[in-house]
Write a protein that holds these residues in place. Structure first.
Motif, mmCIF file in Angstrom:
data_model
loop_
_atom_site.group_PDB
_atom_site.id
_atom_site.type_symbol
_atom_site.label_atom_id
_atom_site.label_comp_id
_atom_site.label_asym_id
_atom_site.label_seq_id
_atom_site.Cartn_x
_atom_site.Cartn_y
_atom_site.Cartn_z
ATOM 1 N N PRO A 57 32.589 27.812 31.420
ATOM 2 C CA PRO A 57 31.846 26.796 32.185
ATOM 3 C C PRO A 57 30.381 27.195 32.336
ATOM 4 O O PRO A 57 30.041 28.374 32.412
ATOM 5 C CB PRO A 57 32.558 26.774 33.539
ATOM 6 C CG PRO A 57 33.210 28.108 33.646
ATOM 7 C CD PRO A 57 33.576 28.523 32.248
ATOM 8 N N PHE A 58 29.519 26.198 32.367
ATOM 9 C CA PHE A 58 28.089 26.442 32.552
ATOM 10 C C PHE A 58 27.676 26.261 34.005
ATOM 11 O O PHE A 58 26.481 26.171 34.305
ATOM 12 C CB PHE A 58 27.266 25.498 31.661
ATOM 13 C CG PHE A 58 27.525 24.036 31.898
ATOM 14 C CD1 PHE A 58 26.822 23.341 32.863
ATOM 15 C CD2 PHE A 58 28.474 23.361 31.160
ATOM 16 C CE1 PHE A 58 27.057 22.001 33.090
ATOM 17 C CE2 PHE A 58 28.717 22.015 31.370
ATOM 18 C CZ PHE A 58 28.004 21.329 32.331
ATOM 19 N N PHE A 59 28.641 26.240 34.927
ATOM 20 C CA PHE A 59 28.359 26.057 36.344
ATOM 21 C C PHE A 59 29.364 26.877 37.143
ATOM 22 O O PHE A 59 30.370 27.351 36.612
ATOM 23 C CB PHE A 59 28.466 24.570 36.722
ATOM 24 C CG PHE A 59 29.844 24.005 36.494
ATOM 25 C CD1 PHE A 59 30.767 23.936 37.519
ATOM 26 C CD2 PHE A 59 30.221 23.550 35.235
ATOM 27 C CE1 PHE A 59 32.040 23.432 37.307
ATOM 28 C CE2 PHE A 59 31.490 23.044 35.018
ATOM 29 C CZ PHE A 59 32.396 22.987 36.046
ATOM 30 N N ARG A 60 29.091 27.025 38.419
ATOM 31 C CA ARG A 60 29.990 27.718 39.325
ATOM 32 C C ARG A 60 30.145 26.902 40.590
ATOM 33 O O ARG A 60 29.161 26.443 41.170
ATOM 34 C CB ARG A 60 29.452 29.108 39.675
ATOM 35 C CG ARG A 60 29.535 30.139 38.571
ATOM 36 C CD ARG A 60 30.970 30.564 38.282
ATOM 37 N NE ARG A 60 31.654 30.989 39.508
ATOM 38 C CZ ARG A 60 31.557 32.220 39.996
ATOM 39 N NH1 ARG A 60 30.791 33.127 39.405
ATOM 40 N NH2 ARG A 60 32.218 32.540 41.094
ATOM 41 N N LEU A 61 31.383 26.734 41.011
ATOM 42 C CA LEU A 61 31.681 26.106 42.297
ATOM 43 C C LEU A 61 31.858 27.222 43.314
ATOM 44 O O LEU A 61 32.760 28.052 43.189
ATOM 45 C CB LEU A 61 32.952 25.257 42.197
ATOM 46 C CG LEU A 61 32.909 24.080 41.216
ATOM 47 C CD1 LEU A 61 34.252 23.352 41.199
ATOM 48 C CD2 LEU A 61 31.793 23.110 41.569
ATOM 49 N N VAL A 62 30.966 27.278 44.298
ATOM 50 C CA VAL A 62 31.002 28.360 45.278
ATOM 51 C C VAL A 62 31.043 27.755 46.682
ATOM 52 O O VAL A 62 30.707 26.585 46.884
ATOM 53 C CB VAL A 62 29.775 29.291 45.137
ATOM 54 C CG1 VAL A 62 29.787 29.979 43.777
ATOM 55 C CG2 VAL A 62 28.483 28.520 45.336
ATOM 56 N N MET A 63 31.441 28.573 47.627
ATOM 57 C CA MET A 63 31.486 28.144 49.018
ATOM 58 C C MET A 63 30.658 29.097 49.857
ATOM 59 O O MET A 63 30.369 30.232 49.457
ATOM 60 C CB MET A 63 32.927 28.125 49.514
ATOM 61 C CG MET A 63 33.645 29.444 49.363
ATOM 62 S SD MET A 63 35.366 29.363 49.842
ATOM 63 C CE MET A 63 35.943 30.973 49.298
#
Length: 397
Positions: free
Chosen positions: A82-88
């Motif tokens: 993936p070229f993105f990251r889902l972070v919290m």
């Protein structure tokens, strides 16, 4: 805008776009002529217009566009990751889970795994939409013309060149209006037509009008033919879910359209094309073998002309001499200039930097290195694409 047709808005905004379109056509004619041709290549006109595309004497521009486009695509949409990251916000989550004690760390780990699962689902959806071919086509248009448009539909992603759309932006650079013009066959237009009109071969223009209202967080669109809205084409969404991604490679303050990489090197490309043409044509003249026979000598011209390779004929070698152009020194000067221009173009298109291996799989570190080099070489153009392509694409999907 009430009581305003999409066709009239197209005519109003087309005049402003003509400056950028003319420049994009000039850049395309020196790199990949079929990318942004002088005229539309649609349906019946394709065969006639294809023969009018210019034939170049050099391929340096095309190689540069292909190489830079491949590097941009590799950084913007790397394969197998993936070229993105889902972070919290872990500090915020920890405060909310403070009463859970030791179990809070376990919950956070589970949330991280769930976000990673969402990342894989999004990448799978992009693969189903065949995002890579559309993005590569869009990147080529961005490098050459500086502008491209993507429509992210429910089952596919379509790319529109600068010739097919016009936009209007507010002072902050946000798109407030978009008009797309498509030439389609009459059989695909869902309006009542006479049998004679329906059977005509000439395509018709269908307009798509899109308006953005940032205060209301709303995007509305509809399609129009001959001043009439087409049934079933009206829709709306939130700004984050806007299916129309209007991209620029280099932003220009106060301009609705962007600029491309090729425009920065158009002078070198024009010089290289002229020098290449001169050398090719001069080489053809120099390669022509013409024998001059002394009319007062003993050797007969007709005997020399009819003689086959290896034949033995009567004559005097002093009576025969081959015509020479005597331009080798001039050709050498032109060739040196060409090599100097090609070297400058290699720097412009980043052809001198090989940051990744020639392999089917590359590491994440190689992708990051490529992104850093593109950011340094493109003077912020990569960051613009991250803001106008990557982020809206993920929000849409």
């Amino acid at each position: 805008m009430k009581n305003v047709t999409a066709a009239s808005r197209w005519k109003s905004l087309e005049t402003y776009r003509s400056i950028y379109l003319r420049r994009a056509i000039d850049c395309s004619s020196l790199t990949i002529p079929s990318l942004i041709p002088e005229t539309d290549l649609n349906y019946g006109s394709t065969i006639q217009q294809e023969s009018k595309l210019p034939s170049l004497y050099q391929g340096c521009g095309a190689r540069g566009v292909a190489g830079l486009s491949a590097k941009l695509l590799l950084s913007l949409y790397p394969p197998n990751q993936p070229f993105f990251r889902l972070v919290m916000d872990k500090s915020k989550v920890q405060r909310e889970l403070a009463q859970m004690g030791d179990e809070a760390d376990t919950v956070i780990s589970q949330l991280d795994l769930k976000l990673a699962s969402f990342e894989r689902q999004i990448m799978q959806k992009l693969d189903e939409l065949q995002a890579r071919p559309a993005l590569f086509e869009a990147v080529r248009h961005l490098v050459v013309g500086g502008n491209a448009l993507l429509h992210v539909g429910s089952d596919s992603i379509r790319m529109f060149s600068l010739r097919s759309y016009v936009v209007d932006r507010d002072p902050e650079g946000n798109v407030v209006e978009l008009v797309i013009r498509e030439s389609v066959s009459r059989q695909f237009v869902p309006v009542s037509m006479s049998k004679e009109d329906r059977e005509k071969e000439e395509p018709v223009d269908v307009y798509t009008h899109v308006e953005m209202d940032y205060e209301e967080d709303r995007v509305e669109w509809y399609q129009e033919y001959d001043g009439r809205k087409l049934a079933g084409t009206t829709g709306f969404s939130k700004i984050d879910a806007n299916p129309y991604l209007i991209m620029r490679l280099h932003r220009c303050a106060g301009d609705a359209f962007g600029r491309g990489i090729v425009e920065e090197a158009i002078g070198d490309l024009q010089s290289l094309e002229s020098l290449s043409q001169a050398i090719v044509q001069g080489s053809l003249i120099a390669a022509k073998a013409v024998a001059l026979v002394n009319p007062n000598g003993t050797t007969r011209a007709d005997v020399v002309a009819r003689a086959e390779n290896g034949a033995v004929v009567a004559g005097n070698a002093a009576d025969v001499e081959f015509l020479q152009v005597q331009k080798s020194t001039d050709f050498a000067t032109a060739l040196q200039t060409m090599q100097l221009i090609e070297k400058r173009l290699n720097f412009t298109f980043l052809n001198n930097e090989a940051a990744t291996r020639d392999a089917a799989r590359v590491t994440a570190e190689e992708v990051r290195l490529m992104a850093n080099q593109l950011e340094a070489g493109l003077s912020g153009g990569y960051s613009v694409l991250a803001h106008e392509l990557q982020l809206p694409l993920i929000k849409r999907v």
